[in-house]
Scaffold this motif. Structure first.
Motif, PDB file in Angstrom:
ATOM      1  N   GLY A 237     -30.571  39.303  50.446  1.00  0.00           N
ATOM      2  CA  GLY A 237     -29.641  39.865  51.439  1.00  0.00           C
ATOM      3  C   GLY A 237     -28.571  38.912  51.931  1.00  0.00           C
ATOM      4  O   GLY A 237     -27.974  39.158  52.985  1.00  0.00           O
ATOM      5  N   TYR A 238     -28.288  37.845  51.183  1.00  0.00           N
ATOM      6  CA  TYR A 238     -27.375  36.811  51.707  1.00  0.00           C
ATOM      7  C   TYR A 238     -25.946  37.309  51.914  1.00  0.00           C
ATOM      8  O   TYR A 238     -25.201  36.756  52.739  1.00  0.00           O
ATOM      9  N   LEU A 239     -25.545  38.363  51.188  1.00  0.00           N
ATOM     10  CA  LEU A 239     -24.173  38.855  51.332  1.00  0.00           C
ATOM     11  C   LEU A 239     -23.907  39.395  52.743  1.00  0.00           C
ATOM     12  O   LEU A 239     -22.775  39.311  53.240  1.00  0.00           O
ATOM     13  N   LYS A 240     -24.931  39.933  53.389  1.00  0.00           N
ATOM     14  CA  LYS A 240     -24.780  40.418  54.766  1.00  0.00           C
ATOM     15  C   LYS A 240     -24.577  39.241  55.727  1.00  0.00           C
ATOM     16  O   LYS A 240     -23.775  39.308  56.654  1.00  0.00           O
ATOM     17  N   ASN A 241     -25.331  38.166  55.501  1.00  0.00           N
ATOM     18  CA  ASN A 241     -25.138  36.953  56.309  1.00  0.00           C
ATOM     19  C   ASN A 241     -23.723  36.400  56.100  1.00  0.00           C
ATOM     20  O   ASN A 241     -23.057  35.988  57.061  1.00  0.00           O
ATOM     21  N   GLU A 246     -18.039  35.379  57.734  1.00  0.00           N
ATOM     22  CA  GLU A 246     -16.608  35.579  57.456  1.00  0.00           C
ATOM     23  C   GLU A 246     -15.880  36.177  58.659  1.00  0.00           C
ATOM     24  O   GLU A 246     -14.745  35.800  58.967  1.00  0.00           O
ATOM     25  N   LYS A 247     -16.537  37.105  59.341  1.00  0.00           N
ATOM     26  CA  LYS A 247     -15.913  37.747  60.510  1.00  0.00           C
ATOM     27  C   LYS A 247     -15.657  36.726  61.626  1.00  0.00           C
ATOM     28  O   LYS A 247     -14.578  36.674  62.206  1.00  0.00           O
ATOM     29  N   ILE A 248     -16.677  35.911  61.922  1.00  0.00           N
ATOM     30  CA  ILE A 248     -16.522  34.908  62.980  1.00  0.00           C
ATOM     31  C   ILE A 248     -15.520  33.835  62.552  1.00  0.00           C
ATOM     32  O   ILE A 248     -14.693  33.378  63.350  1.00  0.00           O
ATOM     33  N   ASN A 249     -15.563  33.494  61.279  1.00  0.00           N
ATOM     34  CA  ASN A 249     -14.642  32.480  60.765  1.00  0.00           C
ATOM     35  C   ASN A 249     -13.190  32.930  60.884  1.00  0.00           C
ATOM     36  O   ASN A 249     -12.297  32.129  61.214  1.00  0.00           O
ATOM     37  N   GLU A 250     -12.937  34.204  60.659  1.00  0.00           N
ATOM     38  CA  GLU A 250     -11.578  34.738  60.780  1.00  0.00           C
ATOM     39  C   GLU A 250     -11.096  34.676  62.241  1.00  0.00           C
ATOM     40  O   GLU A 250      -9.925  34.398  62.499  1.00  0.00           O
ATOM     41  N   LYS A 251     -12.000  34.933  63.165  1.00  0.00           N
ATOM     42  CA  LYS A 251     -11.638  34.839  64.592  1.00  0.00           C
ATOM     43  C   LYS A 251     -11.294  33.392  64.967  1.00  0.00           C
ATOM     44  O   LYS A 251     -10.369  33.146  65.747  1.00  0.00           O
ATOM     45  N   LEU A 252     -12.039  32.453  64.416  1.00  0.00           N
ATOM     46  CA  LEU A 252     -11.765  31.038  64.664  1.00  0.00           C
ATOM     47  C   LEU A 252     -10.403  30.640  64.091  1.00  0.00           C
ATOM     48  O   LEU A 252      -9.627  29.927  64.727  1.00  0.00           O
ATOM     49  N   LYS A 253     -10.128  31.122  62.889  1.00  0.00           N
ATOM     50  CA  LYS A 253      -8.850  30.807  62.239  1.00  0.00           C
ATOM     51  C   LYS A 253      -7.673  31.399  63.008  1.00  0.00           C
ATOM     52  O   LYS A 253      -6.564  30.855  62.971  1.00  0.00           O
ATOM     53  N   ALA A 254      -7.926  32.502  63.717  1.00  0.00           N
ATOM     54  CA  ALA A 254      -6.857  33.096  64.534  1.00  0.00           C
ATOM     55  C   ALA A 254      -6.468  32.143  65.665  1.00  0.00           C
ATOM     56  O   ALA A 254      -5.314  32.121  66.094  1.00  0.00           O
ATOM     57  N   ASN A 276     -33.943  30.617  56.763  1.00  0.00           N
ATOM     58  CA  ASN A 276     -34.452  31.710  57.613  1.00  0.00           C
ATOM     59  C   ASN A 276     -33.504  32.904  57.688  1.00  0.00           C
ATOM     60  O   ASN A 276     -33.710  33.822  58.487  1.00  0.00           O
ATOM     61  N   GLN A 277     -32.482  32.922  56.861  1.00  0.00           N
ATOM     62  CA  GLN A 277     -31.481  33.992  56.920  1.00  0.00           C
ATOM     63  C   GLN A 277     -31.963  35.277  56.254  1.00  0.00           C
ATOM     64  O   GLN A 277     -31.292  36.308  56.334  1.00  0.00           O
ATOM     65  N   ASP A 278     -33.139  35.208  55.623  1.00  0.00           N
ATOM     66  CA  ASP A 278     -33.728  36.413  55.023  1.00  0.00           C
ATOM     67  C   ASP A 278     -34.389  37.285  56.093  1.00  0.00           C
ATOM     68  O   ASP A 278     -34.740  38.439  55.823  1.00  0.00           O
ATOM     69  N   LEU A 279     -34.535  36.765  57.314  1.00  0.00           N
ATOM     70  CA  LEU A 279     -35.198  37.529  58.382  1.00  0.00           C
ATOM     71  C   LEU A 279     -34.302  38.590  58.990  1.00  0.00           C
ATOM     72  O   LEU A 279     -34.775  39.573  59.557  1.00  0.00           O
ATOM     73  N   SER A 280     -32.987  38.369  58.910  1.00  0.00           N
ATOM     74  CA  SER A 280     -32.045  39.326  59.495  1.00  0.00           C
ATOM     75  C   SER A 280     -30.667  39.140  58.861  1.00  0.00           C
ATOM     76  O   SER A 280     -30.268  38.007  58.570  1.00  0.00           O
ATOM     77  N   PRO A 281     -29.929  40.239  58.649  1.00  0.00           N
ATOM     78  CA  PRO A 281     -28.565  40.107  58.115  1.00  0.00           C
ATOM     79  C   PRO A 281     -27.630  39.417  59.109  1.00  0.00           C
ATOM     80  O   PRO A 281     -26.545  38.981  58.736  1.00  0.00           O
ATOM     81  N   ASN A 282     -28.068  39.307  60.364  1.00  0.00           N
ATOM     82  CA  ASN A 282     -27.239  38.686  61.408  1.00  0.00           C
ATOM     83  C   ASN A 282     -27.745  37.294  61.775  1.00  0.00           C
ATOM     84  O   ASN A 282     -27.732  36.899  62.935  1.00  0.00           O
TER      85      ASN A 282
END
Length: 317
Positions: A237-241, A246-254, A276-282
């Motif tokens: 499920g790493y693509l969800k992570n 990517e979303k937070i990174n774009e806000k930082l770049k703004a 531990n990123q397999d525990l949740s997509p977030n």
């Protein structure tokens, strides 16, 4: 008479030996101080940091005397250069500790109702530069950074909690080595989730060990610790992570492209690859600055990071 003469002779000999030792030690300290002031203290901070980083990244086992003079504390220096004792423990690149600090108690301990964000530190004792906190005898750490981030997120209206259980104690109880830190933090994460069903976002805050120039940005004449997102790709499920990063990174770049180092995908041999990123997509791992950043630079970035997280979380709810 002969006995008195011999006693006086012995006393004179002892005085001479004592005087010789005092003169020798004084000479050593004078020469050492002269050489240190002439060479070591003339190195500007930027070059010194670069030198220390290069040393830490060097896989060669040989140690440089100049580095040891600058970096080792008195006990370590004496142990190495008088008794020849060194710490022989070797770790993989991902297990190198760098600047360490002790566990820091939560200064604002309080219970947050229905938290949605869980902040934790797999490596709680990863430290930052002490310069701004020298008078308080505190070495700032990633755990301290999480306390600050929690307050910022709570102020923005995002209920946030910090994992305050001591990871080193979990390791000790289970008789695990440092390399099992992710296993220890996973136990705490799962326990927090069991007790707080409202949790939906999980952020593991670390700091890097890279060169100061790499981990620091100057934006509008103000210094910030750069952010790097690390995504483990050794689970399905790493693509969800990655999408959340990517979303937070774009806000930082703004705010400024210079504040972020982007996203690093890690997998394969020699790295954890999951974090531990397999525990949740977030679930995210964030490297906030490096061991040569100070708490002011960290704090400047946390303010921007909190706003970026807020915008993404509010956009998803």
């Amino acid at each position: 008479m002969t006995k008195k003469f011999k006693t006086k002779k012995r006393l004179k000999f002892r005085y001479r030996i004592s005087l010789f030792l005092i003169i020798s030690l004084s000479s050593f300290f004078i020469i050492f101080n002269f050489l240190y002031n002439k060479f070591a203290s003339k190195i500007d901070n930027e070059h010194l940091i670069s030198y220390l980083v290069d040393y830490n990244l060097n896989t060669n086992d040989s140690k440089n005397l100049l580095y040891d003079i600058i970096s080792l504390n008195g006990t370590d220096f004496l142990l190495k250069y008088t008794l020849g004792l060194e710490n022989s423990e070797k770790e993989t690149i991902e297990e190198e500790k760098g600047l360490e600090t002790s566990y820091i108690n939560d200064p604002y301990e309080s219970e947050v109702k229905d938290p949605i964000i869980y902040l934790y530190n797999t490596h709680q004792t990863e430290g930052y530069q002490k310069s701004n906190n020298a008078s308080y005898n505190i070495t700032p750490s990633v755990l301290m950074a999480n306390y600050i981030l929690r307050e910022s997120l709570n102020d923005l209206g995002l209920p946030t909690m910090v994992e305050t259980n001591d990871i080193t104690e979990v390791l000790r109880v289970h008789n695990w080595q440092y390399k099992y830190s992710y296993q220890a933090s996973k136990l705490l994460l799962q326990d927090a989730l069991n007790k707080n069903k409202s949790l939906n976002y999980f952020i593991d805050l670390h700091r890097d060990s890279m060169n100061y120039d790499i981990t620091t940005a100057t934006i509008n004449e103000k210094k910030y610790a750069k952010i790097l997102f690390v995504i483990g790709k050794d689970h399905a499920g790493y693509l969800k992570n990655l999408e959340l990063a990517e979303k937070i990174n774009e806000k930082l770049k703004a705010f400024s492209p210079d504040i972020t180092r982007g996203i690093s995908l890690k997998g394969g041999s020699g790295v954890n690859g999951i974090y531990n990123q397999d525990l949740s997509p977030n679930t995210l791992l964030i490297e906030l600055g490096g061991q040569y950043n100070n708490i002011t630079e960290i704090n400047n970035t946390l303010e921007i990071l909190a706003k970026a997280i807020f915008e993404v979380v509010k956009g998803e709810t």
